[in-house]
Design a protein around this motif. Structure first.
Motif, short mmCIF file in Angstrom:
data_model
loop_
_atom_site.label_atom_id
_atom_site.label_comp_id
_atom_site.label_asym_id
_atom_site.label_seq_id
_atom_site.Cartn_x
_atom_site.Cartn_y
_atom_site.Cartn_z
N UNK A 193 -6.33 -46.87 20.90
CA UNK A 193 -7.07 -45.65 22.00
C UNK A 193 -6.02 -44.66 22.53
N UNK A 194 -4.70 -45.29 22.88
CA UNK A 194 -3.85 -44.35 23.48
C UNK A 194 -3.10 -43.59 22.20
N UNK A 195 -3.10 -43.89 21.09
CA UNK A 195 -2.81 -42.94 20.15
C UNK A 195 -3.96 -41.87 19.90
N UNK A 196 -5.15 -42.43 19.87
CA UNK A 196 -6.39 -41.31 19.57
C UNK A 196 -6.04 -40.22 20.70
N UNK A 197 -5.93 -40.65 22.00
CA UNK A 197 -5.73 -39.67 22.81
C UNK A 197 -4.51 -38.78 22.73
N UNK B 111 -7.26 -40.81 9.07
CA UNK B 111 -6.54 -39.83 8.57
C UNK B 111 -5.18 -39.81 8.80
N UNK B 112 -4.92 -40.47 9.89
CA UNK B 112 -3.54 -40.18 10.57
C UNK B 112 -2.86 -41.78 10.38
N UNK B 113 -3.42 -42.51 10.86
CA UNK B 113 -2.99 -43.71 10.91
C UNK B 113 -2.94 -44.55 9.61
#
Length: 662
Positions: A374-378, A107-109
């Motif tokens: 992972x960091x973008x998800x956080x 949905x974002x990336x």
């Protein structure tokens, strides 16, 4: 692909730790150790139901965890490869959706040309040989799925997913994927001599995706019965020269009478002539293993066989690695199985105090492969969207009206009233059906929603509503509302009046089918048997567990029509609720239930999710029942006003036990 990767010592605990010196002596599996000339050991390894859990991290709780993560399973893979002279690695589906990283990517990336999804990056690092599809691969649509699998360095197979209508002959179906692949490898026998072996892999997805993801699949795809497809394609694999045939079945184990388009068909799939071994999944259970398989004929949960053939189900979220070890013997120019073992090997255990203890460390290469995502998800999940004036928790969602379910219903009701205000249904009363998704069970003693007073972030909304379902509404009668609730009441065991500490919860009834309907009030009479079985069939037609069902304070009119807002899974027939199917649907939303919850919280600013106590249990004087919940539930016992709950000590597997006074 090399058959031996990093080496590790072989005492079970040190083997699984994967942290000892690579120069340590490796102890081979007995089949590798004892294989003679013309005999060879083949090890087959399975992951299943990863659900994007690459990292050992709980994005909902925003903290590391030792019970999940492909990065942990990867360490076992390295060690287990070292025990065998010959090995292959497969994935059995449901890798693409299931946690906030999956939603962030979809949905974002998005998936731009050349992008590789983090779960595929991790799989490519580990050198998978073949994979199949699970039902959750379709949650974000076909185009997205094809972009994702296009990044894999290994093939996907699926024999029962077609591009259009089914043909009279399954072998004439226009399939999206190859039905099978035959992998030819050089295999070492007991003397070290190499000979070719042809190993066939055939894949299957639950036919029910056409119900569960009708929005994404209607008019674009169709599914065939699993066993029917296997009976057509397995002979073709034999004709093409497969020595050994392995079924990759994203379908569970069900011992009931076989039926057409069966969801959990692995037991009967194993009975198809020509299939030599079967990997299963979908149910998030462990096979071979304890408890769940008692009484299923032709399923041996100790030896690990279905219909006499080796079989494995490797848990979920990377909790286990499934292993099938085959001792092969050369028979002329082909190979046959002379012995086998099956095992589901875990990544953690619980100590005497029931605390989770990690058995493995992360595999660095897997962590690095998905680190950026992972960091973008956080960052994504930590974004606040509003506040809550009361704690949101699901510890008692199966025994009392619950704030985590209440807020979902509040949001759904708010949304559907706005959507229907200018339609022919605008004057019908609106009810809302919602179920607890995180309610312990197979997910473990920490698998509960727990959001304190204060900010609500996207991670909390994803915690409240785990799946990317879309909003739908049905129009049904008051009688059908009652039957909906009768079906939900299958969550509970039949309790005799006067019983002491009887087990309350039916372990075979999934919590996501325990719908609470807001907008009406009702009681559940546990002294009566359940009316419907898990397939929605009336097994006790005269039973009436749902008592005192009222709308606006008056007994519900069986003929009155209601709008009930729910999700696409339930409205499309998911869960097999009586008379609830797509023909009752009057509104199909473009929005996911989670997006609606986010918009509702943003609109409100501060929400008040306190449960309104619209349902409860009918009093049974002198009767007590027990149930398990997470240990952290103890802090909320006093907040539950609609029922009397007492702490009853320790439960099993890290759970706490509670007593309900009826």
């Amino acid at each position: 692909m090399s058959s031996v990767f990093d080496l590790h010592p072989i005492s079970r605990r040190s083997l699984l730790s994967g942290m000892a010196a690579a120069s340590a002596l490796v102890l081979l599996h007995p089949f590798s150790a004892r294989a003679a000339a013309n005999q060879a050991h083949l090890r087959l390894m399975e992951t299943t139901d990863i659900h994007v859990n690459v990292f050992p991290y709980d994005y909902y709780a925003d903290k590391p965890t030792d019970t999940m993560g492909l990065a942990r399973t990867a360490t076992i893979i390295d060690a287990i490869r070292a025990e065998a002279a010959n090995s292959l690695l497969i994935d059995n589906g449901d890798f693409l959706q299931g946690n906030p990283m999956g939603d962030y990517m979809a949905y974002q990336h998005g998936m731009k040309d050349g992008d590789v999804h983090p779960v595929i990056k991790a799989m490519n690092v580990l050198g998978y040989d073949v994979g199949t599809l699970g039902n959750h691969e379709f949650n974000y649509g076909l185009d997205y799925m094809f972009k994702v699998v296009g990044g894999s360095n290994f093939p996907y197979v699926c024999a029962n997913l077609t591009k259009g209508q089914l043909s009279s002959d399954p072998r004439q179906d226009d399939l999206f994927f190859k039905p099978y692949v035959i992998i030819e490898r050089k295999i070492k026998d007991g003397t070290g001599a190499e000979s070719p072996v042809r190993i066939g892999f055939i894949g299957f997805v639950p036919p029910q995706i056409m119900l569960w993801d009708i929005k994404n699949l209607e008019g674009k795809a169709q599914t065939r019965d699993i066993v029917e497809a296997a009976k057509a394609w397995v002979p073709a694999m034999k004709e093409e020269g497969a020595d050994i045939i392995i079924a990759l079945s994203h379908s569970g184990i069900d011992g009931t009478t076989p039926s057409e388009r069966m969801e959990n068909a692995s037991l009967y799939l194993a009975g198809v002539e020509g299939i030599d071994a079967i990997f299963t999944g979908h149910q998030h259970l462990v096979f071979p293993g304890p408890k769940s398989w008692d009484g299923i004929a032709n399923a041996d949960p100790v030896k690990g066989t279905l219909a006499g053939k080796p079989a494995v189900m490797a848990g979920f979220w990377g909790s286990h690695l499934g292993l099938i070890d085959l001792l092969l013997e050369k028979d002329g120019n082909s190979w046959r199985i002379t012995d086998f073992t099956a095992e589901a090997r875990p990544i953690y255990h619980r100590d005497d105090k029931k605390k989770v203890v990690a058995d493995v460390a992360d595999k660095t290469a897997v962590i690095e492969a998905a680190k950026a995502e992972h960091e973008a998800t956080l960052a994504y999940v930590r974004t606040p969207v509003g506040k809550t004036s009361a704690p949101l928790y699901s510890y008692f969602a199966l025994v009392a009206d619950d704030p985590s379910v209440q807020v979902v219903s509040q949001a759904q009701t708010w949304y559907i009233k706005e959507m229907l205000k200018d339609t022919e249904h605008k004057d019908l009363p609106v009810l809302s059906a919602a179920a607890p998704f995180k309610a312990g069970g197979r997910g473990g003693a920490d698998y509960y929603t727990d959001v304190p007073i204060g900010d609500i972030a996207i991670k909390n909304v994803a915690d409240l509503y785990l799946y990317p379902n879309t909003v739908q509404a049905v129009v049904i009668t008051g009688q059908q509302v009652k039957n909906w609730l009768e079906m939900s009441a299958g969550m509970f065991n039949h309790i005799e009046a006067g019983a002491k500490d009887a087990a309350l919860l039916n372990a075979d009834f999934p919590s996501y089918n325990f719908d609470v309907i807001d907008g009406v009030t009702y009681e559940i009479d546990l002294s009566q048997p359940r009316k419907f079985d898990n397939d929605g069939q009336a097994i006790n037609p005269e039973a009436n567990r749902i008592q005192n069902l009222r709308f606006e304070g008056k007994p519900i009119d069986p003929a009155q029509k209601f709008v009930v807002v729910t999700n696409n899974y339930r409205a499309g027939g998911g869960g097999k609720f009586p008379e609830i199917a797509s023909d009752k649907v009057v509104f199909v939303a473009p929005d996911t239930n989670r997006d609606v919850i986010v918009r509702y919280i943003i609109e409100e600013g501060t929400i008040n999710p306190s449960a309104d106590g619209n349902w409860g249990f009918k009093q049974l004087p002198g009767t007590t029942v027990t149930f398990e919940s997470g240990p952290k539930a103890r802090q909320y016992v006093a907040k539950v006003k609609s029922v009397r709950i007492e702490d009853a000590g320790e439960g099993t597997e890290g759970f706490a036990m509670f007593r309900l006074i009826l």
